[in-house]
Each structure stands twice: as C-alpha cells, then as structure tokens.
Write a protein that holds these residues in place. Structure first.
Motif, PDB file in Angstrom:
ATOM      1  N   PHE A 133      -4.742  -2.707  -3.891  1.00 27.13           N
ATOM      2  CA  PHE A 133      -5.669  -1.716  -4.464  1.00 27.13           C
ATOM      3  C   PHE A 133      -4.915  -0.586  -5.151  1.00 27.13           C
ATOM      4  CE2 PHE A 133      -8.257  -3.638  -1.126  1.00 27.13           C
ATOM      5  CZ  PHE A 133      -9.477  -3.797  -1.754  1.00 27.13           C
ATOM      6  N   PHE A 147      -6.161   3.021  -6.657  1.00 27.11           N
ATOM      7  CA  PHE A 147      -7.363   3.870  -6.739  1.00 27.11           C
ATOM      8  C   PHE A 147      -7.172   4.987  -7.760  1.00 27.11           C
ATOM      9  CE2 PHE A 147      -7.234   2.190  -2.374  1.00 27.11           C
ATOM     10  CZ  PHE A 147      -8.494   1.630  -2.261  1.00 27.11           C
ATOM     11  N   GLN A 175      -5.231   7.696  -3.342  1.00 29.11           N
ATOM     12  CA  GLN A 175      -5.510   7.386  -1.930  1.00 29.11           C
ATOM     13  C   GLN A 175      -4.230   7.117  -1.148  1.00 29.11           C
ATOM     14  OE1 GLN A 175      -8.302   8.155  -0.977  1.00 29.11           O
ATOM     15  NE2 GLN A 175     -10.040   7.283  -2.057  1.00 29.11           N
ATOM     16  N   LEU A 176      -3.341   8.091  -1.207  1.00 25.61           N
ATOM     17  CA  LEU A 176      -2.124   8.009  -0.390  1.00 25.61           C
ATOM     18  C   LEU A 176      -2.349   8.821   0.885  1.00 25.61           C
ATOM     19  CD1 LEU A 176       0.478   8.589  -3.244  1.00 25.61           C
ATOM     20  CD2 LEU A 176      -0.177   6.401  -2.225  1.00 25.61           C
ATOM     21  N   ILE A 177      -1.715   8.393   1.964  1.00 19.46           N
ATOM     22  CA  ILE A 177      -1.888   9.118   3.229  1.00 19.46           C
ATOM     23  C   ILE A 177      -0.956  10.330   3.224  1.00 19.46           C
ATOM     24  CG2 ILE A 177      -1.675   8.955   5.744  1.00 19.46           C
ATOM     25  CD1 ILE A 177      -2.413   5.945   5.413  1.00 19.46           C
ATOM     26  N   ALA A 214       0.076  12.475   5.344  1.00 18.67           N
ATOM     27  CA  ALA A 214       1.036  12.718   6.438  1.00 18.67           C
ATOM     28  C   ALA A 214       2.262  11.820   6.344  1.00 18.67           C
ATOM     29  CB  ALA A 214       0.344  12.496   7.778  1.00 18.67           C
ATOM     30  N   TYR A 215       2.155  10.746   5.582  1.00 17.69           N
ATOM     31  CA  TYR A 215       3.263   9.797   5.489  1.00 17.69           C
ATOM     32  C   TYR A 215       4.140  10.126   4.292  1.00 17.69           C
ATOM     33  CZ  TYR A 215       0.237   6.823   8.446  1.00 17.69           C
ATOM     34  OH  TYR A 215      -0.565   6.336   9.427  1.00 17.69           O
ATOM     35  N   GLN A 217       6.814   5.416   3.545  1.00 19.94           N
ATOM     36  CA  GLN A 217       5.868   4.953   4.582  1.00 19.94           C
ATOM     37  C   GLN A 217       4.557   4.491   3.955  1.00 19.94           C
ATOM     38  OE1 GLN A 217       6.081   8.541   6.834  1.00 19.94           O
ATOM     39  NE2 GLN A 217       7.566   7.736   8.307  1.00 19.94           N
ATOM     40  N   MET A 239       3.281   0.360   4.026  1.00 17.80           N
ATOM     41  CA  MET A 239       2.191   0.241   5.008  1.00 17.80           C
ATOM     42  C   MET A 239       1.502  -1.131   5.015  1.00 17.80           C
ATOM     43  SD  MET A 239       0.842   1.508   7.562  1.00 17.80           S
ATOM     44  CE  MET A 239       1.763   3.008   7.557  1.00 17.80           C
ATOM     45  N   PRO A 240       1.210  -1.745   3.853  1.00 18.55           N
ATOM     46  CA  PRO A 240       0.563  -3.077   3.911  1.00 18.55           C
ATOM     47  C   PRO A 240       1.409  -4.103   4.671  1.00 18.55           C
ATOM     48  CG  PRO A 240       0.416  -2.182   1.700  1.00 18.55           C
ATOM     49  CD  PRO A 240       1.333  -1.285   2.462  1.00 18.55           C
ATOM     50  N   ILE A 278       3.638  -3.342   7.047  1.00 17.57           N
ATOM     51  CA  ILE A 278       3.630  -2.932   8.468  1.00 17.57           C
ATOM     52  C   ILE A 278       2.358  -3.470   9.125  1.00 17.57           C
ATOM     53  CG2 ILE A 278       3.470  -0.927  10.027  1.00 17.57           C
ATOM     54  CD1 ILE A 278       6.223  -1.173   8.763  1.00 17.57           C
ATOM     55  N   ILE A 279       1.245  -3.322   8.418  1.00 21.46           N
ATOM     56  CA  ILE A 279      -0.031  -3.822   8.944  1.00 21.46           C
ATOM     57  C   ILE A 279       0.044  -5.338   9.150  1.00 21.46           C
ATOM     58  CG2 ILE A 279      -2.474  -4.224   8.309  1.00 21.46           C
ATOM     59  CD1 ILE A 279      -2.356  -1.408   6.965  1.00 21.46           C
ATOM     60  N   ARG A 293       6.732  13.734   0.490  1.00 24.03           N
ATOM     61  CA  ARG A 293       5.334  13.479   0.839  1.00 24.03           C
ATOM     62  C   ARG A 293       4.536  13.485  -0.467  1.00 24.03           C
ATOM     63  NH1 ARG A 293       5.630  12.677   5.947  1.00 24.03           N
ATOM     64  NH2 ARG A 293       7.069  13.962   7.120  1.00 24.03           N
ATOM     65  N   ARG A 340       2.611   0.484  -3.583  1.00 22.24           N
ATOM     66  CA  ARG A 340       1.971   0.042  -2.336  1.00 22.24           C
ATOM     67  C   ARG A 340       1.125  -1.202  -2.585  1.00 22.24           C
ATOM     68  NH1 ARG A 340      -2.239   4.103   0.151  1.00 22.24           N
ATOM     69  NH2 ARG A 340      -3.362   3.404  -1.705  1.00 22.24           N
TER      70      ARG A 340
END
Lengths: 225, 449
Positions: free
Chosen positions: A91, A93, A97-99, A101-102, A106, A110-111, A113-114, A142, A158
């Motif tokens: 995706f 966006f 749509q990045l987190i 805190a990471y 990171q 993330m995909p 890691i998931i 960040r 990502r």
C-alpha cells in the motif's frame, strides 16, 4: 500475454444510510495483468476509494467475484485477507501512513516483521530497495523529521519491502508539491519498468496520464478510456 | 509476528513514553507496595506472636482456679455415693481395677485424714488452692501427658546488689522442671534443682533483666546474694534474655526460687498456684483438656477451673493478626482495582490515540492476535514497571514502619506475590482495551482522525 493479477466480475458495493442502501460501486468488471501500470481516475465521491479498499482486501463487496493472483477474495475469511494484504499487496497512501513512533527503517521493514522475519534479516532484505529509493541516510530518523517527498519514498519502500504482487497507490502525489509529485511518478515508472504491477487511484488527470493504462470511475461505474 | 519482535515494539512504545508509563502505573505502585507490606507485617506479627509464646510449648495447658468452691453441704451430698471412683468418661487409660484402686483408694484415705486434696476436706475450705498432690493426680490419671509442673508468682521486695532501695519484683516459685517446660535457657550457672526444693534452700535464678538491674550484669550476679523479703538468697544462675512474652511469668523480670522455699518463706498458704502440663501430642490437647477436667471435677466437685492451652492463646493472637491482615489485604485489593481501572483508562486513551497506527499495521497485514498481544504486553509492561516500583517503595517504607515499633519481615515470596498481583492486574484490566484495539477494522482505523 501476461497472466491476470486482478479479475473483478460484476462487483457491487453499497452503504446503508439509515434504512436506505446507497450504491457506491455498480456491477464493476475490471482486470489487471501482471506488470501493468493502471490508473483509476475519478472525481471525489465517485467510489474510487471504495474500489481501492476492496482491491486492497480491506473491505468486502456485496456482490460479484474478485480474484487476486488466483485467490478468490470474495470467498476468503477476514484472517485470510489479513495474510493476503501482507503477502500480495503493497500500500502507498496519500498521507504516507507511517508510524510516527518508529524510525524510517522500522517502518520499512514492518511488513517483513509481521510476516515473521527477524529484525536483522528484514533489514538486510530491504537494503536494495532502500538504496533504490535513496533514503539510506535517513534510516534512523523518525518520519516527522523528513520532508513530504522523503516520507512518500519511505512509504513506497515499505510497500515494496514484502515484494508484493500488487502495488496499490491511493493518491500518491496528493499531499506532495509538484516537484516531489513528479519524482514519485518517475519512481513509479521505474518500478513499472522493473516489472511491478501498479494500480494507482487518482483524481488528477495529469497524474493518471503517467500510467500505462487508464480507467475512469464516475458514480460507481467503471469505464476503460 | 515473532514474540521477540512484538516485545521489541512494546519496548519501543513504552520507552518513548516513560513519564506516561510511570504516571499510569501509580495505582499498581501503591497496590504492590501495600501487598508486600501487608505480607511482611503479617509475617512479622506471626513471628512476634511466636516469640511472645516461645516460653510455652504448643501442647502446654495451664490450670488455675479463679473462683469459689460450692458449699460444703453440697459437696458432702455430692460425695455420698461410693466415693473416689474414676469418672466413666476416663476409660481411655489404665485398667478399670487399677483405676479404681489408684484413684478411689488414696482419695478415701486422704479424705479421712482431712489433709491434702480429698473432696470432703476441699468442701470445708472457703477457697480452693491447687497443690502438688493435684499435679501428681493429674499426671497419674490423664493419659498422653508428657510432663507437668506447678508454680506460683508473687510480688516481693528485693534488696541487695546495686539497688539503692528495696524494689518490687515478681518472685516465681517453681519446680526443677520449669526451665525445660518453659524453654528457659541459662546464661550463667544452673537452674534450681530437686534438692533445692526438697531442702527448701534459699537459692534463686535471676531473669536477665532482673540480673542487670540488681547487679549490673549476669557475671556479677552469679553466686552473689540477693535479699527477698529481707532473707538472703544465693544466685545459682541467670537466665538468658527471653524478650517480652504474653503468657505466663515474664522470665526476664522475674526471680525464680524453689517452689517449697517460696511456700515456706514468702507466701505460706496464701497462694494460688498454676499447674502446667504438656500434652505429648499437640493434636490431642482438646482430649487431654477433657480428661483433666474430669479428674478435677472428681477431686473438686462443682468447682470450675480455668484451663487454657498455649495453642488456643496463640490461635487467638494469630486470629487477630489474620483479621488485620485480611483488612489490609482488602485495602490492597481496592488499591489494585483503582490502579487497574487507571491502567484500563489510559490504555483506552492510548488505543484512541494510536487508532491510526493500528490501522496501518492492519493494512500491512498485522493480525488481530499480534495487535492484541502487543497491547496486552504494553499493559503488562506498565503494570510490571509499577509492581517493581511498588516493591522498591515497600523496601523504602520498611524502616519507616519499623520506627513505629511494627515488626516487618520481608520475604522473597512476598516480593514475588506483589509482582505477580501487579502484573495480573495490568493483564486483566489491559485485556479489554487490547481486545478493542485488535477488533478495529483497518479502513475504520485508517480513516480515524
């Protein structure tokens, strides 16, 4: 001829407004071949975001059939859809749509890691993409410390990290200035040249023009251009 | 997702909000500290009780007379039967014929002689006083008894040593087996002997505090002379420090003399001795008490004696402690509840704040289980932090509480229990917010502002 990655047959979707069901997508038939770069062009409220959500396995259709890379999505349970999103779709966006805190790294890995990969292995696997997108120097930052263009590059990295069958981009240049937007479109062109399948949702004809193929959606009806 | 990676994310999230984590866990801090201190104070109280009762064996039974005998006429009437036979309930020990000989025979003799303990003679007295004969009778007819002794205590003036003026002390007239039955150890010298008692010798054993007060130390006290009611007594020994006790003679402040010596020189017949016996098996204390009552009712018809066993006294004292502990534990539970609700509220806010993040994670393929685990582990992390801080707070508060003369006995089990309760609270109260987070739909969560 390349195989079909997406095949949608007579798909309809509506939302309840009180007691009345308002149709959003009407008997849509749509297919995308592997390696295609398709733009879905439509004005606000035309149903393009709903279409993207269904293609992205984040929403379900009311009627019709949807096959993604041979998998009958309309028959797949929620847990299966979650897994498909991780393995087959990347995706991108409008608002990145990045987190927050990471770190950049990171967010990118993330995909993987998931998917169950370890941190180090995921990092090594993503290095080529990171280098391709030119964000290697920003990995410990960040998202808030990056410009809009850089954030979108992180978002694309990502999306590519999991080597998905489909890149699904929702207004990828919508939050960017013209120069950054052009850069992102150039990048999409490069990804297409590499063989990635891209479906891009946009309301901007100039952006849609960058795609190999264009379809329009108006009042829930999809038409080839 | 691998658990280690979920834990890495949990650490990442918590470490970026240290202040929030600490504030969230305040309730757990208080709860854990309370639980730990409740257990420590409870254990301290138990040890305190055990220490206070350490001069008594668990199976010890004290027999005292605190009332008046029934009228002589009534007693005479009561004794008009065959006389002196053992009660029917006493069939558990001795042969029937032996019992009748052993108990009935002597009783008749003594009754006739009018001395000692016969029921007839007892009935003529206005006050009943237990005597050595009663002890012998109990030891002879009550089964399952290990040992028995008789003692009395009176206040008497003491002079000598470093005392500038005569001072009142508790004088305990005891038998030679008193030290062994009361767990009394000697620091110096020897305890009173059977010969001391038989010869009514003027010797004594000083309690540790009494020795310090009268002579400055046990060293100077030993073999020195102390005057009880102006009569000289040689100090044969000094007892070890026993600390405060709640039952019987307080040994540290007492002066022990032979029982017979006391009767001769200090009290005469104006004394109310206490018979102490120990049951061979602590489990049989109730049964033994019943047998003693039957023997005494045979010897002193219509007279009520007070029988108190150390176990019951300890049980009563421990019961009070348990009530207090229960009260404090209830308080800790309330604190935990408040703390848990605090955690739940903060997690709800956290889920609300991080709805978009949850949406992103779900969009890129994070399953419900992973989200649930992550948020639950965050709750556990917060509560564990609180529990650890609570334990540290408890450790810090211990010396402060001890300043108020409260005995605190910290234990590893107490620490582990308070940590466990803290984590359990966080997990229970964190579950619902975590579940709510995991149940969010990706498109709903992503469009959340």
């Amino acid at each position: 001829m390349a195989e079909e990655l997406i095949r949608i047959v007579n798909m309809s979707k509506g939302y309840l407004l009180g007691d009345e069901k308002v149709p959003v997508l009407k008997e849509i038939c749509f297919s995308v071949r592997q390696g295609e770069y398709v733009a879905v062009l439509g004005p606000s409220g035309s149903g393009k975001t709903t279409l993207m959500n269904i293609i992205g396995c984040m929403d379900v259709m009311d009627e019709g059939e949807y096959y993604l890379d041979g998998v009958a999505i309309h028959e797949t349970a929620q847990a299966g859809l979650t897994q498909l999103r991780n393995q087959k779709i990347g995706f991108i966006f409008q608002n990145y749509q990045l987190i927050p805190a990471y770190t950049v790294l990171q967010n990118i890995i993330m995909p993987l890691i998931i998917r169950g990969m370890g941190h180090k292995e995921a990092e090594e696997k993503c290095m080529d993409i990171i280098n391709l997108l030119g964000i290697g120097s920003r990995l410990r930052h960040r998202p808030v410390e990056l410009s809009g263009g850089q954030r979108q590059r992180v978002s694309i990295a990502r999306a590519l990290a999991g080597e998905p069958a489909l890149l699904l981009a929702d207004e990828p240049t919508g939050a960017l200035d013209q120069s950054s937007g052009k850069e992102v479109l150039k990048l999409f062109g490069q990804l297409h040249d590499r063989g990635n399948t891209i479906v891009m949702i946009t309301h901007d004809l100039n952006v849609a023009a960058a795609a190999q193929r264009m379809v329009t959606i108006t009042d829930g009806v999809l038409r080839e251009v | 997702m691998k658990l280690t990676e979920i834990m890495r994310l949990v650490w990442l999230n918590l470490s970026q909000k240290k202040g929030k984590v600490i504030l969230t866990s305040v309730g757990i801090v208080a709860g854990s500290a309370t639980i730990m201190l409740v257990l420590a104070i409870g254990k301290g109280a138990q040890m305190e009780v055990a220490q206070q009762f350490r001069n008594l064996s668990a199976g010890a039974i004290d027999i005292t007379y605190e009332g008046e005998a029934v009228s002589g006429a009534a007693l005479q009437e009561g004794m008009s039967g065959p006389g002196g036979g053992m009660p029917s309930g006493m069939t558990g020990f001795g042969g029937g014929s032996n019992r009748n000989r052993g108990f009935g025979g002597p009783m008749g003799d003594r009754s006739g002689a009018g001395a000692g303990f016969g029921a007839g003679s007892r009935g003529d007295r206005e006050e009943i006083s237990l005597g050595e004969e009663d002890l012998e009778e109990i030891l002879a007819y009550v089964p399952e008894l290990e040992d028995g002794t008789i003692s009395f205590s009176v206040m008497a003036t003491v002079e000598g040593g470093n005392l500038e003026e005569s001072t009142s002390y508790t004088i305990a007239g005891v038998k030679e087996n008193y030290a062994q039955m009361s767990n009394l150890s000697l620091e110096t010298g020897e305890f009173l002997s059977e010969e001391n008692d038989e010869n009514k010798e003027k010797v004594c054993v000083l309690g540790a505090k009494a020795a310090r007060e009268i002579f400055g130390s046990s060293y100077y006290a030993y073999n020195n002379t102390v005057y009880l009611d102006s009569r000289p007594y040689v100090v044969a020994g000094v007892a070890e420090d026993m600390g405060a006790v709640t039952s019987g003679i307080s040994p540290d402040e007492a002066i022990f003399i032979p029982y017979a010596t006391g009767l001769k020189y200090l009290t005469g017949s104006q004394v109310s001795p206490v018979i102490t016996v120990t049951a061979a098996d602590v489990e049989n204390v109730d049964a033994v008490t019943g047998y003693i009552e039957e023997v005494l009712s045979e010897r002193f018809p219509g007279t009520t004696f007070t029988l108190s066993d150390a176990g019951t006294k300890m049980e009563a004292a421990l019961g009070t402690n348990r009530t207090l502990q229960l009260l404090l534990a209830a308080m800790a539970v309330i604190v935990f509840l408040v703390g848990g609700i605090g955690i739940m509220n903060v997690l709800f806010v956290s889920v609300e704040e991080r709805t978009n993040e949850i949406g992103i994670l779900k969009a890129i393929g994070c399953g419900r289980g992973d989200i649930l685990t992550e948020f639950l582990l965050e709750a556990v992390g917060i509560s564990l932090t609180g529990a650890v801080m609570g334990v540290l707070l408890g450790l810090g508060l211990t010396p402060v509480i001890e300043q108020f003369s409260v005995r605190v006995e910290l234990s590893l089990s107490g620490v582990l229990l308070s940590l466990g309760f803290g984590v359990l609270t966080g997990s229970l109260f964190g579950f619902y917010p975590a579940f709510k987070a995991s149940a969010l739909l990706p498109i709903t969560a992503l469009s959340h502002e």
